[in-house]
Motif scaffolding. Structure first.
Motif, mmCIF file in Angstrom:
data_model
loop_
_atom_site.group_PDB
_atom_site.id
_atom_site.type_symbol
_atom_site.label_atom_id
_atom_site.label_comp_id
_atom_site.label_asym_id
_atom_site.label_seq_id
_atom_site.Cartn_x
_atom_site.Cartn_y
_atom_site.Cartn_z
ATOM 1 N N UNK A 1 0.555 -17.508 -32.993
ATOM 2 C CA UNK A 1 1.026 -18.300 -31.919
ATOM 3 C C UNK A 1 1.226 -19.894 -32.230
ATOM 4 N N UNK A 2 0.077 -20.344 -32.917
ATOM 5 C CA UNK A 2 0.260 -21.708 -33.413
ATOM 6 C C UNK A 2 1.348 -21.816 -34.569
ATOM 7 N N UNK A 3 1.557 -20.723 -35.198
ATOM 8 C CA UNK A 3 2.717 -20.916 -36.429
ATOM 9 C C UNK A 3 4.045 -20.757 -35.513
ATOM 10 N N UNK A 4 4.177 -19.963 -34.582
ATOM 11 C CA UNK A 4 5.430 -19.688 -33.857
ATOM 12 C C UNK A 4 5.977 -21.026 -33.490
ATOM 13 N N UNK A 5 5.050 -21.981 -32.897
ATOM 14 C CA UNK A 5 5.306 -23.272 -32.215
ATOM 15 C C UNK A 5 5.858 -24.020 -33.554
ATOM 16 N N UNK A 6 5.035 -24.071 -34.650
ATOM 17 C CA UNK A 6 5.358 -24.918 -35.742
ATOM 18 C C UNK A 6 6.671 -24.758 -36.302
ATOM 19 N N UNK A 7 7.242 -23.257 -36.196
ATOM 20 C CA UNK A 7 8.360 -23.189 -36.840
ATOM 21 C C UNK A 7 9.499 -23.352 -35.997
ATOM 22 N N UNK A 8 9.124 -23.276 -34.532
ATOM 23 C CA UNK A 8 10.079 -23.627 -33.605
ATOM 24 C C UNK A 8 10.286 -25.226 -33.692
ATOM 25 N N UNK A 9 9.183 -25.880 -33.938
ATOM 26 C CA UNK A 9 9.394 -27.315 -34.119
ATOM 27 C C UNK A 9 10.114 -27.820 -35.256
#
Ligand code: HEM
Ligand code: SF4
Ligand code: SF4
Lengths: 167, 556
Positions: A1-9
Motif C-alpha cells: 500500500x505504501x509502495x503504491x502511494x510512492x509510485x503514484x507520487x
C-alpha cells in the motif's frame, strides 16, 4: 500500500515535469510584429568623407628611397560622421549623427534602425550627409510604397552607385 | 575549551526553567571572526535570500524523499541529471543529423520530413532532442540555485562555481543555434534579434544582422558555419563539465538507474503525445508575426526587445559578472586547513580515499621513517576544512595516552584533544535517567538549538569528522546512548560525510566502530533544519528504547 502511494507520487512528479516542459516549450506565444503591422528597416554602411584632406609632400624620388613599409601615406584617417534623417509620411522618425567605427574613427558608419508601422501606403524620405565640411545632405531619396501586413521593407544605400534603394 | 554553566530561572512554583549552557570555544571563535562579515550589507542581503530559498528547497526535497527515497531523489542529482540530458542530446542529435540537410534551402524540408514522414523515429528523436535541452536548462538552473541557497558555492567550491558560469552561456548559445538550424520563422527571429543585439558592441565594424536582410543575402557558408558551431559547442561543454567536477571526489555525473529510466521514459512519453513542430518556413522578406516561443531558451528576448540595447547588455553582461563574483561577495573567511602530523601518519591512504575534495595525496615519505614509505600531504588550496579526514584516520583515537592527544591528520582549530574535551565536558553536564550525547553537524538540523536537559549536543563541521572511536569513548565515559545526526542522506553539505559515517557504523568502511560496542546504544538519524520535529520524535523514541535495554554492561 505504501509502495503504491510512492509510485503514484513519482508518477505525479514525472507528469508535472513533462507538463511544465511541454507547455513552456511553445506557449505562451510571443508577438514579434503585431497583425496588420509592417516592418521597415533603414540600414546601410557608408564611409564618411575624410575630415582632413590628404596632403603628401613627398615626391616620387623620396618615396623610392624609403623602404616599402614606410611608403604608406601618412595622414589622419578620421572620417566624418554621417548625418542621417528619415521621415515617414512627412514626420521625422529618426535623426542622428552616426559616428564612424574604429578606434581612430577611420571605418564606415553603420546605420541599423527598425520601425514597426501599420501596413498600407506610406511615403518615405531619407537623406544623408557624409562630409563635416558641408552643411546639408549629399544624398536623398523618397518613395511611396504599399506595404502588405508583415512585409519587410529594407532601405539600403548602394555605395557603388551612390544612391538609396528600397526593396 | 568547553565551558558548562548551569542556570536556573525561577518564575513561580510551576515555572522553573533550568538547564546548562555549553559553550564551545570553537563556535565562539568562529562567531568572533565572522562578526565583520555579518555587518556587510551585501552579505546580509544574500543570506536572507539564501534562507528563503533553502526553506523552499528543503520542503520540496522532503516531499521528494517521501516518494523517491533519498537514494533516487532528483533534487540530489541535479548536476548528474544535467549530464544525463546531455547524453540524451548527443544520441538524439547524432540521429537527426543523419537526415538533416545543411543547406539554407533544404534544411527546413529535411526536418519536416523527419517530423511527418518518419514521425515514429525521426520525429520522436527530434522531440526528444528539444525536450531534453529544455530539461537541461531546468536541471542546470535548479542545480545552480541549490548550490547558492545551500551556501555550497564559496571557499573550496569557488572553482566549480566559476567554471559553471561559462557553461550557462555555452548551453544557451548551443540551444539558440539549435533553434536556428530549423530555419523557420522562429529561427529567423532568433537570428535577426541576436545579431542586432550583438551589433551594439562597439567592436563590431559592420552590422552582422545585415547578413539576414534578404533571402538573397543568406549564404550556405554562413548557414553551415552556424551548423558547425552547434555541433562543436557541446564538445566544449563536455570538456567544461569535466573540468567543473575535476576537483570533486566521486562526482555524481549520472543519476541512479531508476531515476534515469523514469526521466527518459517521461521525456519519451512527452515526445509521443506532444511532438515538436516547426513554424512556417523562414522568409526574410516577411517579418515573423506571432511566434510559439520556447521560454526556457528565449526568455531574454522580450527583455531585449523592450529595453534599449545598452541596458539589455548591462543586465545580461553585468549579471554574468556578478554571478561569477558571488563566491567573493564578500570573501569567506576560511578556517585553517587540515594538518598532517608525521610522527603518527602511517601512509594508510584512508584519508585520501575519504576526502570529498581531492585535497589529500599520498606522497613518498619526507622524514625517512624506518617502516613507512608514504605519507599524507594536504593540498591547501583545495582543502575546505570539513574535517572528514580526522574521521577517517585510524590514529584519531581518544584512548591514546599522550600528554597532548593528537591525530595524524586533524584540524588545528578542532583537533582530537578538543573533540575529547568537548565530549567529556558535555557528559558532565548531563543528569537524568537516559544520558544521551548527540553528535551533529553545523549544516544539518542545528542540534545545539534543541535546548534539552537530558541530552548534550556537540556540533561538528561535518558528521563525517566523527571518529567512530569517539562514540565508543562517550559510551565508556558514562553516556547511555549516542545519537548521530547530520545532513539528510544524499545531501551532505560536504558531499560524502554522512555516507562515510553510515558506512563506518555499518562496518562497511574503515575505520570501523569496534565490534563489541553495543550497537543498540547508537542511533543514526539524518535531518535537515526542516526536520526538527521528526528529529525530536526520533530522539524520544531512542530514549525510550534505551530504557528497555536491561543492564548496562559495566565498562572500566
Ligand atoms: C552544464 C551544466 C552543469 C553540469 C552538467 C553540472 C554538473 C555538476 C556535477 C555533476 C557536480 C557534482 C555534484 C556532486 O557530486 O556533489 C557539480 C558540482 C557543482 N556545480 Fe555544477 N553543473 C553544471 C552547471 C553549474 C552552474 C551553472 C553552476 C553555478 C554557476 C554550478 C555550480 C556547481 C558547484 C558550486 C558545484 C560544487 C558543489 C559541491 O561541492 O557540493 N554548476 N556540477
Ligand atoms: S579537511 Fe580533510 S577531508 Fe576535508 S577537504 Fe580538507 S583535507 Fe579533505
Ligand atoms: S588516514 Fe591518517 S595515517 Fe592514514 S594516511 Fe591519512 S593521515 Fe596518514
Amino acid at each position: 500500500m505504501k509502495n503504491l502511494w510512492r509510485y503514484l507520487g513519482q508518477g505525479l512528479v514525472y507528469f508535472l515535469f513533462i507538463a511544465f516542459i511541454g507547455y513552456f516549450s511553445s506557449m505562451p506565444t510571443f508577438t514579434n510584429v503585431p497583425a496588420g503591422q509592417a516592418l521597415v528597416k533603414l540600414t546601410f554602411i557608408h564611409p564618411g568623407k575624410r575630415v582632413k584632406p590628404f596632403k603628401d609632400t613627398r615626391t616620387k624620388e623620396d618615396m623610392a628611397k624609403l623602404p616599402p613599409q614606410l611608403r604608406a601615406r601618412k595622414r589622419s584617417r578620421e572620417r566624418s560622421p554621417l548625418n542621417v534623417e528619415f521621415s515617414i509620411d512627412g514626420r521625422v522618425v529618426y535623426q542622428a549623427k552616426v559616428q564612424p567605427r574604429g578606434l581612430s574613427h577611420d571605418l564606415p558608419s553603420p546605420v541599423y534602425q527598425r520601425f514597426i508601422i501599420p501596413a498600407g501606403k506610406h511615403h518615405f524620405r531619407v537623406r544623408m550627409g557624409d562630409d563635416v565640411h558641408h552643411k546639408g545632405f549629399s544624398y536623398a531619396a523618397e518613395e511611396t510604397v504599399m506595404l502588405a501586413p508583415l512585409q519587410t521593407l529594407i532601405i539600403d544605400f548602394d555605395n557603388t552607385r551612390k544612391q538609396f534603394i528600397f526593396e | 575549551m568547553v565551558q558548562a554553566i548551569p542556570y536556573r530561572i525561577f518564575l513561580d512554583e510551576d515555572h522553573v526553567y533550568q538547564g546548562i549552557v555549553v559553550f564551545s570555544m570553537r563556535r565562539i571563535e568562529r562567531y568572533r571572526l565572522n562578526k565583520p562579515r555579518q555587518r556587510n550589507f551585501i552579505y546580509r542581503f544574500l543570506k536572507s535570500i539564501q534562507r528563503g530559498g533553502r526553506w523552499l528547497f528543503q520542503l520540496a526535497e522532503g516531499a521528494a524523499n517521501a516518494v523517491f527515497g533519498s537514494e533516487n531523489n532528483p533534487m540530489y542529482y541535479l548536476g548528474g541529471l544535467t549530464f544525463f540530458f546531455l547524453y540524451i542530446l548527443v544520441v538524439s542529435g547524432i540521429y537527426i543529423y543523419i537526415f538533416y540537410d545543411t543547406e539554407v534551402d533544404g534544411a527546413y524540408a529535411s526536418i519536416e520530413y523527419m517530423t511527418h514522414e518518419q514521425w515514429y523515429l525521426g520525429g520522436v528523436m527530434r522531440s526528444l532532442h528539444r525536450y531534453a535541452s529544455d530539461a537541461m536548462v531546468i536541471s542546470m538552473i535548479l542545480h545552480m540555485l541549490r548550490r547558492f541557497f545551500n551556501d555550497r558555492y564559496n571557499g573550496g567550491r569557488s572553482f566549480s562555481w566559476v567554471t559553471g558560469v561559462p557553461m550557462l552561456w555555452i548551453v544557451f548559445i548551443t540551444g539558440l543555434l539549435g533553434y536556428f538550424l530549423v530555419w523557420d520563422q522562429l529561427a529567423q527571429f532568433i537570428a535577426v534579434r541576436t545579431f542586432e543585439w550583438v551589433d551594439w558592441l562597439p567592436i563590431i565594424a559592420e552590422p552582422t544582422a545585415r547578413n539576414f536582410l534578404s533571402n538573397a543575402n543568406m549564404t550556405d557558408t554562413l548557414f553551415r558555419l552556424l551548423v558547425v558551431t552547434h555541433l562543436g559547442l557541446p564538445l566544449f561543454l563536455l570538456a567544461a563539465m569535466l573540468l567543473h567536477t575535476n576537483r570533486l571526489h566521486q562526482p555524481k555525473v549520472s543519476p541512479p538507474r531508476k531515476l534515469a529510466i523514469g526521466t527518459l521514459l517521461s521525456l519519451l512519453v512527452l515526445s509521443l503525445i506532444h511532438p515538436a513542430f516547426s513554424q512556417a518556413p523562414a522568409n526574410l522578406g516577411v517579418a515573423p508575426g506571432v511566434l510559439h516561443f520556447d521560454w526556457f531558451y528565449l526568455f531574454p528576448y522580450p527583455l531585449m526587445t523592450l529595453l534599449p540595447k545598452s541596458v539589455a547588455w548591462a543586465v545580461i553582461g553585468g549579471g554574468t559578472i556578478f554571478v561569477m563574483l558571488l563566491p567573493w561577495l564578500p570573501p569567506k573567511r576560511r578556517d585553517p586547513v587540515a594538518k598532517v602530523d608525521l610522527t603518527s601518519c602511517s601512509g594508510c591512504n584512508l584519508c585520501v580515499e575519504d576526502c570529498p575534495y581531492e585535497a589529500i595525496r599520498l606522497e613518498p615519505r619526507t622524514d625517512g621513517h624506518p617502516r613507512f614509505n608514504y605519507e599524507a600531504q594536504v593540498i591547501e588550496s583545495k582543502c575546505v576544512s570539513c574535517g572528514i579526514c580526522t574521521g577517517s584516520c585510524p590514529f584519531s583515537s581518544p584512548f591514546r595516552h599522550a600528554t597532548e592527544l593528537k591525530s595524524a591528520i586533524e584540524m588545528p582549530h578542532s583537533g582530537m584533544q578538543h573533540l575529547r574535551d568537548e565530549t567529556s565536558g558535555a557528559l558532565q553536564t548531563l543528569s537524568g535517567e537516559q544520558r544521551i550525547i548527540i553528535f551533529g553537524c553545523d549544516h544539518g538540523m542545528h542540534v545545539t538549538k534543541l535546548d534539552r536537559t537530558d541530552t548534550a549536543e556537540i556540533s561538528l563541521e561535518c558528521i563525517g569528522m566523527l571518529p567512530p572511536s569517539l562514540i565508543d569513548y562517550a559510551l565508556r565515559q558514562g553516556a547511555d546512548g549516542v545519537f548521530v545526526t547530520g545532513c539528510r542522506m544524499g545531501d551532505c553539505f560536504h558531499r560524502l560525510g554522512n555516507q562515510w559515517m553510515q558506512q563506518r557504523l555499518n562496518d562497511e568502511r574503515k575505520p570501523e566502530l569496534k565490534r563489541k560496542v553495543p550497537r543498540e546504544r547508537i542511533r543514526f538519524f539524518m535531518a535537515a533544519e526542516a526536520d526538527r520535529s521528526a528529529l525530536v520524535r526520533e530522539l524520544e523514541a531512542f530514549a525510550h528504547d534505551l530504557q528497555a535495554i536491561p543492564v548496562k554492561d559495566q565498562k572500566s
